[in-house]
Write an enzyme that holds these catalytic residues in place. Structure first.
Site, PDB file in Angstrom:
ATOM      1  N   CYS A 140      38.237  28.721   2.823  1.00 15.98           N
ATOM      2  CA  CYS A 140      38.772  29.959   2.391  1.00 15.98           C
ATOM      3  C   CYS A 140      38.153  30.561   1.133  1.00 15.98           C
ATOM      4  CB  CYS A 140      40.481  29.975   2.264  1.00 15.98           C
ATOM      5  SG  CYS A 140      41.032  31.508   1.528  1.00 15.98           S
ATOM      6  N   CYS A 143      40.580  32.450  -1.521  1.00 15.55           N
ATOM      7  CA  CYS A 143      41.448  31.111  -2.071  1.00 15.55           C
ATOM      8  C   CYS A 143      40.616  30.553  -3.335  1.00 15.55           C
ATOM      9  CB  CYS A 143      42.044  30.309  -1.055  1.00 15.55           C
ATOM     10  SG  CYS A 143      42.497  31.231   0.299  1.00 15.55           S
ATOM     11  N   ASP A 144      39.476  30.003  -3.148  1.00 10.66           N
ATOM     12  CA  ASP A 144      38.912  28.948  -3.841  1.00 10.66           C
ATOM     13  C   ASP A 144      37.722  29.453  -4.526  1.00 10.66           C
ATOM     14  OD1 ASP A 144      41.085  27.305  -3.133  1.00 10.66           O
ATOM     15  OD2 ASP A 144      39.902  26.680  -1.506  1.00 10.66           O
TER      16      ASP A 144
END
Length: 313
Positions: A140, A143-144
């Site tokens: 992701c 997300c990261d």
């Protein structure tokens, strides 16, 4: 908090809170059906972790996947859809009723079931992948990605998702290596043009990841050239894997007909082999992986569920 009752015979229960499930919930609730929607993870599914959705009608400038997902949810809830955090682990049929077993031990009854359980990122299956999950390995980018500010990043894959996420990761990485097993990308042409015109993206064709290595965190990749068999090392700190999806249908293997890859077989009206059970979205055989199509399938499934109840209850 939504209250659920084991004594209630629901009109419709939906498994999955992605675009297909939320659209099915919107149509079912709007038809005054007593409807529950179960989502075990993030509302919106795969689309919720997409940075920018550019091809959904009505948003000429694009919209973030997270915002689009929340709009779907709010609209469905306005008509009375009840969204519940939970996981269905088993499905049975008892007469005309469908019986659902939840992870928490509860057992629910419903007249119809719509499976919109979506899919999960496919794993590479190489040494180091699971060991370095959340320590450099991710599925992701939104997300990261920010964790790798100023660091070299590798993106594995050659389709739309891989190219979109590689472009997003250029906001953070010092360089983004796009690694693909073939000599040409599979992504849409306009995405390829963006990739090849971005100076921060370095395309590495004809290579696969043999191993992910490091100490506490990812430090490098071992690559294998698919034409020569030669091995090489690539220093990176982040590895983002986008090589396709696998359907979330394991809980249905004993009751629904699936294709050889585990996707649910349906007819054009989203009906499965089990009466009263429908499927829509990324878990369905023949899925395109497009939000617009998933929305249409969710709509069809809900309308067919309504018809089924009308003629059978």
């Amino acid at each position: 908090m939504v209250e659920i009752s084991e004594d209630t015979l629901y009109d419709c229960i939906i498994v999955g809170g992605g675009p297909a499930g939320l659209t099915a919930g919107l149509y079912a609730a709007r038809a005054k059906m007593n409807t529950l929607l179960f989502e075990k993870g993030t509302i919106g599914g795969q689309i919720a972790i997409t940075d920018l959705v550019e091809n959904y009608p009505g948003f000429p400038e694009g919209i973030s996947g997270k915002e689009l997902s929340l709009r779907f949810k709010e609209q469905a809830e306005r008509f009375g859809l009840k969204v519940v955090k939970g996981e269905v682990v088993k499905v049975e049929k008892s007469g005309r009723e469908v019986i659902l077993h939840l992870r928490n031990g509860q057992i629910l009854r419903t007249k119809t079931l719509i499976v919109a359980s979506g899919s999960n990122p496919r794993k590479l299956g190489v040494p180091g992948e699971s060991e370095f999950l959340n320590r450099g390995v991710s599925y992701c980018a939104t997300c990261d990605g920010a964790l790798f500010e100023g660091s070299p990043i590798a993106v594995i894959g050659g389709g739309d998702s891989a190219t979109q996420e590689a472009l997003f990761l250029t906001r953070f990485g010092s360089v983004v290596y796009l690694i693909h097993r073939r000599d040409q990308l599979r992504a849409q042409k306009h995405l390829q043009e963006k990739v090849f015109s971005n100076p921060k993206i370095k395309f590495i064709p004809n290579n696969v990841v043999e191993e992910i290595k490091g100490s506490d965190f990812v430090e490098r990749l071992i690559l294998k050239n698919t034409k020569t068999g030669d091995l090489s090392e690539l220093p990176v700190e982040g590895v983002f894997i986008f090589i396709g999806l696998e359907p979330n249908t394991g809980f249905l293997r004993d009751i629904l007909k699936l294709d050889e890859r585990g996707y649910i077989l349906t007819d054009e009206k989203m009906r499965t082999n089990l009466e009263g059970v429908f499927a829509a979205g990324d878990c369905r055989s023949g899925s395109t992986g497009q939000v617009a199509v998933a929305v249409g399938e969710g709509c069809i499934a809900a309308m067919e569920a309504e018809k089924y109840i009308e003629y059978n209850f």
